[in-house]
Write a protein that holds these residues in place. Structure first.
Motif, PDB file in Angstrom:
ATOM      1  N   HIS A   1      -6.921  33.838 -25.000  1.00 41.93           N
ATOM      2  CA  HIS A   1      -7.726  33.674 -26.218  1.00 41.93           C
ATOM      3  C   HIS A   1      -8.883  34.885 -25.595  1.00 41.93           C
ATOM      4  CE1 HIS A   1     -11.373  31.416 -24.791  1.00 41.93           C
ATOM      5  NE2 HIS A   1     -10.650  30.843 -24.000  1.00 41.93           N
TER       6      HIS A   1
ATOM      7  N   LEU B   1      -9.771  27.420 -32.975  1.00 39.51           N
ATOM      8  CA  LEU B   1      -8.677  28.218 -31.938  1.00 39.51           C
ATOM      9  C   LEU B   1      -7.313  27.610 -32.487  1.00 39.51           C
ATOM     10  CD1 LEU B   1     -10.312  27.434 -28.877  1.00 39.51           C
ATOM     11  CD2 LEU B   1      -9.496  29.818 -29.504  1.00 39.51           C
TER      12      LEU B   1
ATOM     13  N   ASN C   1      -5.240  34.890 -29.416  1.00 41.15           N
ATOM     14  CA  ASN C   1      -6.138  34.218 -30.132  1.00 41.15           C
ATOM     15  C   ASN C   1      -7.747  34.598 -30.061  1.00 41.15           C
ATOM     16  OD1 ASN C   1      -7.587  32.286 -31.837  1.00 41.15           O
ATOM     17  ND2 ASN C   1      -5.918  30.562 -31.126  1.00 41.15           N
ATOM     18  N   HIS C   2      -8.133  35.059 -31.315  1.00 41.18           N
ATOM     19  CA  HIS C   2      -9.645  35.490 -31.154  1.00 41.18           C
ATOM     20  C   HIS C   2     -10.417  34.490 -32.335  1.00 41.18           C
ATOM     21  CE1 HIS C   2     -12.600  38.324 -30.568  1.00 41.18           C
ATOM     22  NE2 HIS C   2     -12.540  39.186 -31.782  1.00 41.18           N
ATOM     23  N   THR C   3     -10.063  33.435 -32.564  1.00 44.62           N
ATOM     24  CA  THR C   3     -10.457  32.498 -33.446  1.00 44.62           C
ATOM     25  C   THR C   3     -10.230  32.722 -34.954  1.00 44.62           C
ATOM     26  OG1 THR C   3     -12.796  33.299 -33.590  1.00 44.62           O
ATOM     27  CG2 THR C   3     -12.410  31.933 -31.617  1.00 44.62           C
TER      28      THR C   3
ATOM     29  N   SER D   1      -5.608  41.241 -31.453  1.00 49.27           N
ATOM     30  CA  SER D   1      -6.596  39.948 -31.613  1.00 49.27           C
ATOM     31  C   SER D   1      -7.092  39.849 -32.841  1.00 49.27           C
ATOM     32  CB  SER D   1      -7.639  40.293 -30.433  1.00 49.27           C
ATOM     33  OG  SER D   1      -7.302  40.697 -29.181  1.00 49.27           O
TER      34      SER D   1
ATOM     35  N   TYR E   1      -5.267  27.320 -23.694  1.00 48.31           N
ATOM     36  CA  TYR E   1      -5.642  28.774 -23.674  1.00 48.31           C
ATOM     37  C   TYR E   1      -6.401  28.610 -22.256  1.00 48.31           C
ATOM     38  CZ  TYR E   1      -4.640  29.002 -28.398  1.00 48.31           C
ATOM     39  OH  TYR E   1      -3.968  29.100 -29.468  1.00 48.31           O
TER      40      TYR E   1
ATOM     41  N   THR F   1      -0.046  32.114 -29.825  1.00 44.22           N
ATOM     42  CA  THR F   1      -1.118  33.144 -28.915  1.00 44.22           C
ATOM     43  C   THR F   1      -1.598  32.637 -27.562  1.00 44.22           C
ATOM     44  OG1 THR F   1      -2.791  31.782 -29.904  1.00 44.22           O
ATOM     45  CG2 THR F   1      -2.390  33.669 -30.883  1.00 44.22           C
TER      46      THR F   1
ATOM     47  N   ASP G   1      -4.273  29.832 -34.317  1.00 46.39           N
ATOM     48  CA  ASP G   1      -3.109  29.990 -33.759  1.00 46.39           C
ATOM     49  C   ASP G   1      -1.900  29.550 -34.697  1.00 46.39           C
ATOM     50  OD1 ASP G   1      -1.361  30.071 -31.357  1.00 46.39           O
ATOM     51  OD2 ASP G   1      -0.608  28.155 -31.615  1.00 46.39           O
TER      52      ASP G   1
END
Length: 268
Positions: A169, A150, A130-132, A101, A189, A165, A154
């Protein structure tokens, strides 16, 4: 008159036998042996094309099924270059299935290992969610900025690891609300991934503490939270893996645990 390759005299013949130069008996040198070309490893399996987003209703995931002995090992962030390198080496060396992540803001730490990880992503051993991009508290951002965090992350993951991703998320710090979920859902997401076990290593901890947390939480169905931020874990990979094996647990990716696919970026 051209006579081709001349033969040796009797005296030359005896001398040549003494040095084993039988190839000169005809007066023509033997062709040099060809050096075999080095073996070329087969190319990794191709990554599927990045699919279009599939918006849908949100689902928050804390854990997997408690039967079957499967666990998901997730690794967040990536502020520590040595830690990212250690986790990448762990994946390559042991074949352990991991879900990373990462945040694109730490691209410098991840980029050196993209070539090693891309084949594992293609093979399904490694997944990226996705973890930003910037690891900000999304509750404090307007909808446009949530979307940007986001989408930008990605795009970075696709360019670095060759995979989307979606549909997973992990909101930073685990903080999310109806607004965040709504934006994420609209981007495809539809699975917000939290956790029900942690090494508690978002800050520096001792090896003894980290292993005590591992012993507490590594059980069937756990989604385990780890971080590539502090070097304590670097000396513990083999101990963690031994604990997993002793408990007859099988690390799997989120796709494997929940029946999703990078090929479509959604449930199948």
């Amino acid at each position: 008159m051209h006579r081709g390759c001349a033969g040796p005299s009797r005296r030359q013949f005896l001398g040549l036998l003494g040095v084993g130069a039988a190839a000169v008996l005809t007066g023509c040198a033997a062709p040099a042996a060809e050096t075999p070309a080095p073996a070329v490893p087969p190319p990794p399996p191709p990554l599927p094309p990045v699919p279009a987003a599939a918006p849908g209703a949100s689902k928050v995931i804390f854990s997997g099924p408690t039967t079957g002995g499967r666990i998901v090992l997730t690794v967040d962030d990536g502020t520590c270059a040595d830690c990212v390198a250690g986790y990448a080496d762990f994946a390559v060396r042991t074949g352990t299935h991991l879900t990373f992540s990462p945040n694109g803001t730490y691209a410098r730490e991840w980029q050196p290992h993209a070539a090693a990880l891309r084949p594992l992503v293609a093979a399904g051993q490694v997944q990226v969610m996705n973890h930003t991009f910037s690891h900000k508290d999304l509750r404090k951002l307007p909808e446009a900025k949530i979307r940007e965090e986001l989408e930008r992350n990605d795009e970075w993951v696709v360019s670095t690891f060759g995979t989307t991703t979606r549909p997973y998320h992990r909101p930073p710090f685990g903080f999310h609300d109806a607004t965040i979920d709504g934006v994420a859902d609209g981007l495809g997401y539809t699975r917000a991934v939290l956790w029900n076990g942690s090494y508690s290593d978002s800050e520096t901890v001792t090896p003894q503490f980290l292993m005590s947390e591992a012993a507490k939480y590594l059980k069937s169905g756990v989604i385990m939270l780890g971080h590539a931020n502090h070097p304590t874990v670097l000396g513990l990979f083999d101990q963690i893996l031994a604990l997993i094996h002793d408990r007859q647990l099988t690390p799997v990716t989120l796709d494997e645990m929940f029946g999703t696919s990078r090929a479509v970026g959604a449930a199948v």
